[in-house]
Design a protein around this motif. Structure first.
Motif, PDB file in Angstrom:
ATOM      1  N   GLN A 183      -1.337   7.169  -1.055  1.00 40.32           N
ATOM      2  CA  GLN A 183      -0.587   6.896   0.177  1.00 40.32           C
ATOM      3  C   GLN A 183       0.323   5.682   0.030  1.00 40.32           C
ATOM      4  OE1 GLN A 183      -3.827   7.435  -0.130  1.00 40.32           O
ATOM      5  NE2 GLN A 183      -4.726   8.496   1.626  1.00 40.32           N
ATOM      6  N   LYS A 184       0.086   4.895  -1.028  1.00 44.13           N
ATOM      7  CA  LYS A 184       0.924   3.722  -1.280  1.00 44.13           C
ATOM      8  C   LYS A 184       2.105   4.041  -2.211  1.00 44.13           C
ATOM      9  CE  LYS A 184      -1.745   0.713   0.914  1.00 44.13           C
ATOM     10  NZ  LYS A 184      -1.279  -0.048   2.102  1.00 44.13           N
ATOM     11  N   THR A 201       3.588   9.692   1.985  1.00 44.20           N
ATOM     12  CA  THR A 201       2.929  10.236   3.178  1.00 44.20           C
ATOM     13  C   THR A 201       3.669   9.818   4.448  1.00 44.20           C
ATOM     14  OG1 THR A 201       1.390   8.348   3.064  1.00 44.20           O
ATOM     15  CG2 THR A 201       0.661  10.434   2.099  1.00 44.20           C
ATOM     16  N   CYS A 202       3.446   8.568   4.876  1.00 39.11           N
ATOM     17  CA  CYS A 202       4.150   8.071   6.066  1.00 39.11           C
ATOM     18  C   CYS A 202       4.313   6.557   5.950  1.00 39.11           C
ATOM     19  CB  CYS A 202       3.391   8.432   7.348  1.00 39.11           C
ATOM     20  SG  CYS A 202       1.772   7.641   7.485  1.00 39.11           S
ATOM     21  N   GLU A 230       3.488   4.161   7.931  1.00 35.98           N
ATOM     22  CA  GLU A 230       2.329   3.374   8.356  1.00 35.98           C
ATOM     23  C   GLU A 230       1.351   3.149   7.203  1.00 35.98           C
ATOM     24  OE1 GLU A 230      -1.207   3.488  11.750  1.00 35.98           O
ATOM     25  OE2 GLU A 230      -0.051   5.298  11.285  1.00 35.98           O
ATOM     26  N   ASP A 231       1.194   4.167   6.342  1.00 40.97           N
ATOM     27  CA  ASP A 231       0.239   4.056   5.229  1.00 40.97           C
ATOM     28  C   ASP A 231       0.590   2.930   4.265  1.00 40.97           C
ATOM     29  OD1 ASP A 231      -1.268   6.098   6.209  1.00 40.97           O
ATOM     30  OD2 ASP A 231      -0.509   7.625   4.839  1.00 40.97           O
ATOM     31  N   LEU A 254      -1.188  -0.179   5.713  1.00 41.57           N
ATOM     32  CA  LEU A 254      -2.611  -0.108   6.046  1.00 41.57           C
ATOM     33  C   LEU A 254      -3.458  -0.655   4.896  1.00 41.57           C
ATOM     34  CD1 LEU A 254      -3.005   3.425   7.707  1.00 41.57           C
ATOM     35  CD2 LEU A 254      -3.239   1.186   8.817  1.00 41.57           C
ATOM     36  N   ARG A 303      -6.093  -0.721   1.987  1.00 41.55           N
ATOM     37  CA  ARG A 303      -6.503   0.368   1.102  1.00 41.55           C
ATOM     38  C   ARG A 303      -7.837   0.984   1.517  1.00 41.55           C
ATOM     39  NH1 ARG A 303      -3.255  -2.748  -1.872  1.00 41.55           N
ATOM     40  NH2 ARG A 303      -2.056  -1.818  -3.578  1.00 41.55           N
ATOM     41  N   SER A 359      -8.965   1.598   4.343  1.00 40.20           N
ATOM     42  CA  SER A 359      -8.889   2.496   5.497  1.00 40.20           C
ATOM     43  C   SER A 359      -8.247   3.843   5.165  1.00 40.20           C
ATOM     44  CB  SER A 359      -8.099   1.819   6.623  1.00 40.20           C
ATOM     45  OG  SER A 359      -6.741   1.640   6.245  1.00 40.20           O
ATOM     46  N   LEU A 360      -7.757   3.971   3.928  1.00 40.38           N
ATOM     47  CA  LEU A 360      -7.102   5.208   3.520  1.00 40.38           C
ATOM     48  C   LEU A 360      -8.088   6.144   2.829  1.00 40.38           C
ATOM     49  CD1 LEU A 360      -3.855   3.624   2.051  1.00 40.38           C
ATOM     50  CD2 LEU A 360      -4.054   4.844   4.227  1.00 40.38           C
TER      51      LEU A 360
END
Length: 219
Positions: A136-137, A151-152, A154-155, A158, A160, A162-163
């Motif tokens: 996601q990063k 992904t998006c 926001e990711d 966030l 790590r 929490s992903l």
């Protein structure tokens, strides 16, 4: 189940790697032994354009399939190689694609993957290893240098923790059914099961550096 071992003769990263001596035996032998010792494989077919590779494999209880010249080029698709074997043997059923460049994959991994594949009634399975950094990063960058999140947005900010964990294909095991493969010419069909393997056995040989890592692991 039919196991197909694909072993092309040409390799730019590490010439002759499939039969290069790895701790006392050709590298491809580790994959042959994993298939034969798994207890879930009925037949092993080695598909190669190289007589040297086929000669090495002839010492084992495997079928030798000399692939056509057009399937031995750098641009040849592994999907066409699989199709060539399935048509040559008129096979219908579960198939396991094994690449000789994953010598640390053993019979236990193969047996466990097949059990999960069959019991769970999945359409296909692929072996994976957890990524060190969450996908996601990751940024996708176009030819003009413009970046977008995989992904998006926001990711990207966030924590790590929490992903959701992410995994990448390690190239060791692919399981699928021949009829579904022939319908769509794809080894990945839904529902797809991700079979996790530890990082220390997920090395794939492409260069001499990769080979030396595996050699040290085996020793």
């Amino acid at each position: 189940m039919l196991a197909i071992i694909t072993a092309r003769g040409g390799s730019k990263g590490l010439p002759g790697k499939n039969i290069k001596d790895l701790c006392g035996k050709p590298m491809i032998v580790y994959t042959i032994e994993a298939a034969l010792d798994s207890g879930v494989v009925d037949k092993v077919v080695v598909s190669s354009d190289c007589e040297k590779i086929l000669k090495v494999c002839s010492a084992y209880d495997v079928e030798l399939h000399k692939r056509p010249a057009e399937l031995a080029t750098d641009d040849a698709s592994s999907l066409d190689v699989i199709k060539d074997v399935l048509l040559a043997y008129s096979y219908n059923g579960a198939v396991c694609l094994l690449q000789p460049t994953s010598p640390l994959r053993n019979s236990t991994h193969l047996r466990e993957a097949f059990e999960r594949f069959s019991v769970g009634k999945f359409s296909s399975l692929v072996s994976v290893v957890r990524t060190n950094e969450p996908a996601q990063k990751v940024l996708v960058v176009n030819d003009h240098g413009v970046a977008e999140p995989l992904t998006c947005w926001e990711d990207l900010t966030l924590p790590r923790q929490s992903l959701s964990p992410t995994y990448q294909i390690n190239g060791a095991i692919y399981l699928f059914y021949s009829d579904r493969f022939m319908e769509g010419m794809n080894i990945f069909t839904s529902p797809l099961y991700a079979y996790p393997m530890p990082e220390n056995v997920s090395h794939d040989v492409d260069t001499i550096h990769d080979f030396e890592i595996i050699e040290r692991a085996l020793k």
